[in-house]
Design a protein around this motif. Structure first.
Motif, short mmCIF file in Angstrom:
data_model
loop_
_atom_site.label_atom_id
_atom_site.label_comp_id
_atom_site.label_asym_id
_atom_site.label_seq_id
_atom_site.Cartn_x
_atom_site.Cartn_y
_atom_site.Cartn_z
N ALA A 107 0.75 -1.16 -0.11
CA ALA A 107 0.13 -0.02 0.08
C ALA A 107 0.85 1.58 0.09
O ALA A 107 0.37 2.27 -0.72
CB ALA A 107 -0.77 0.07 1.12
N LEU A 108 1.94 1.26 0.74
CA LEU A 108 2.98 2.45 1.17
C LEU A 108 1.90 3.76 1.24
O LEU A 108 0.94 3.53 2.11
CB LEU A 108 3.80 2.58 -0.30
CG LEU A 108 4.75 1.67 -0.52
CD1 LEU A 108 5.56 1.89 -1.69
CD2 LEU A 108 5.43 1.33 0.76
N GLN A 109 1.96 4.99 0.66
CA GLN A 109 1.25 6.02 0.88
C GLN A 109 0.32 6.14 -0.54
O GLN A 109 -0.06 7.48 -0.81
CB GLN A 109 2.17 7.35 0.96
CG GLN A 109 2.96 6.93 2.35
CD GLN A 109 2.13 7.22 3.64
OE1 GLN A 109 0.94 7.65 3.67
NE2 GLN A 109 2.36 6.09 4.39
N ALA A 138 5.61 19.67 -7.17
CA ALA A 138 6.97 19.31 -6.70
C ALA A 138 6.96 18.77 -5.20
O ALA A 138 7.59 18.05 -4.89
CB ALA A 138 8.01 20.35 -6.76
N VAL A 139 6.04 19.48 -4.46
CA VAL A 139 5.89 19.31 -2.86
C VAL A 139 5.41 17.72 -2.98
O VAL A 139 5.82 17.11 -2.10
CB VAL A 139 5.27 20.15 -2.25
CG1 VAL A 139 4.86 19.92 -0.92
CG2 VAL A 139 5.87 21.74 -2.27
N ILE A 140 4.29 17.50 -3.62
CA ILE A 140 3.67 16.45 -3.42
C ILE A 140 4.55 15.49 -4.06
O ILE A 140 4.72 14.31 -3.34
CB ILE A 140 2.25 16.45 -4.18
CG1 ILE A 140 1.12 17.40 -3.59
CG2 ILE A 140 1.58 15.02 -4.56
CD1 ILE A 140 0.17 17.85 -4.61
N ALA A 143 7.37 14.12 -1.82
CA ALA A 143 6.72 13.47 -0.60
C ALA A 143 6.54 11.99 -0.91
O ALA A 143 6.41 11.10 -0.23
CB ALA A 143 5.70 14.03 0.08
N HIS A 144 5.90 11.75 -2.19
CA HIS A 144 5.48 10.36 -2.52
C HIS A 144 6.33 9.71 -3.87
O HIS A 144 6.05 9.04 -4.48
CB HIS A 144 4.16 10.65 -2.98
CG HIS A 144 3.10 11.07 -2.34
ND1 HIS A 144 2.74 12.43 -1.90
CD2 HIS A 144 2.44 10.46 -1.15
CE1 HIS A 144 2.14 12.55 -0.85
NE2 HIS A 144 1.76 11.31 -0.25
N PHE A 145 7.70 10.20 -3.67
CA PHE A 145 8.70 9.65 -4.88
C PHE A 145 8.65 8.10 -4.71
O PHE A 145 8.69 7.42 -5.64
CB PHE A 145 9.90 10.28 -4.71
CG PHE A 145 10.80 10.07 -5.84
CD1 PHE A 145 10.44 10.89 -7.02
CD2 PHE A 145 12.00 9.68 -5.79
CE1 PHE A 145 10.97 10.88 -8.00
CE2 PHE A 145 12.68 9.50 -7.16
CZ PHE A 145 12.21 10.28 -8.13
N VAL A 157 17.37 12.93 -12.05
CA VAL A 157 17.03 14.20 -12.58
C VAL A 157 15.97 14.73 -11.91
O VAL A 157 15.86 15.88 -11.20
CB VAL A 157 17.01 14.16 -14.17
CG1 VAL A 157 16.43 15.67 -14.51
CG2 VAL A 157 18.21 13.78 -14.91
N GLN A 158 14.76 13.68 -11.56
CA GLN A 158 13.63 14.16 -10.98
C GLN A 158 13.87 14.58 -9.48
O GLN A 158 13.31 15.57 -9.15
CB GLN A 158 12.66 12.98 -10.97
CG GLN A 158 12.05 12.78 -12.36
CD GLN A 158 10.84 11.59 -12.45
OE1 GLN A 158 9.93 11.53 -11.77
NE2 GLN A 158 11.22 10.77 -13.15
#
Length: 189
Positions: A107-109, A138-140, A143-145, A157-158
């Motif tokens: 599930a993760l986030q 970018a903020v979202i 946090a969810h990378f 690069v991301q």
């Protein structure tokens, strides 16, 4: 926090999700939900889940998927599994609503990400493709990378781009999750 039985809708992409099992009920092993996509509806962007497998089981209608370079059309009774790390997108490929059961492991986030993106769309804070402005994104995304990312440019690069953009987004008041009542007045975009 999403719970079994909760329903979220994205008016921009034409998606409605009903959660059946959440990370809370499965001890983080999976999130299981049913998705309804209106004619001409679509997922916001081609993406990949670096550590998660996603399984689509079509209940009714016609689901179009692009998995890597392959395009697939799936109908009722068909199941398509997308391995972790595989770029993909989906859309309603028919004239009627498509309904499918989706299972994401682990599930993760994932639930939190869906809740945030759908709430932004419902609040009119996304473009016509269902994506928020670049600094909020970018903020979202930072946090969810581990949950979702774009297939291009390369992950390194991301990460560099997010390391630069996310702090600017934070300065504007953007957060990794979106709760409409908690947003400062200055952060309208």
């Amino acid at each position: 926090m999403i719970r079994a039985g909760d329903v979220i809708e994205n008016p921009v992409t034409g998606e409605r999700i009903v959660f059946h099992e959440t990370s809370r009920e499965t001890d983080g092993e999976a999130v299981v939900f049913e998705t309804f996509v209106q004619p001409d509806g679509f997922v916001a962007a081609t993406h990949l889940h670096p550590k998660q497998e996603e399984r689509f089981e079509v209940v009714s209608g016609t689901l179009g998927l692009r998995i890597g370079d392959e395009e697939i059309v799936a109908g009722p009774g068909e199941t398509v599994t997308i391995p972790a790390g595989t770029r993909h997108r989906f859309w309603n490929a028919g004239d009627d609503e498509v309904r499918f059961r989706c299972e994401v492991r682990p599930a993760l986030q994932f639930e939190q990400l869906l809740e945030t993106m759908f709430a932004l769309a419902a609040a009119g804070k996304t473009n016509g493709k269902g994506m928020p402005n670049p600094l909020r994104l970018a903020v979202i995304a930072r946090a969810h990378f581990d949950v979702v990312r774009l297939p291009f440019p390369p992950a390194l690069v991301q990460r560099i781009g997010l390391a630069l953009g996310a702090p600017l987004g934070r300065l504007l008041g953007y957060r990794p999750t979106y709760v409409p009542s908690a947003e400062p007045l200055a952060a309208n975009g």
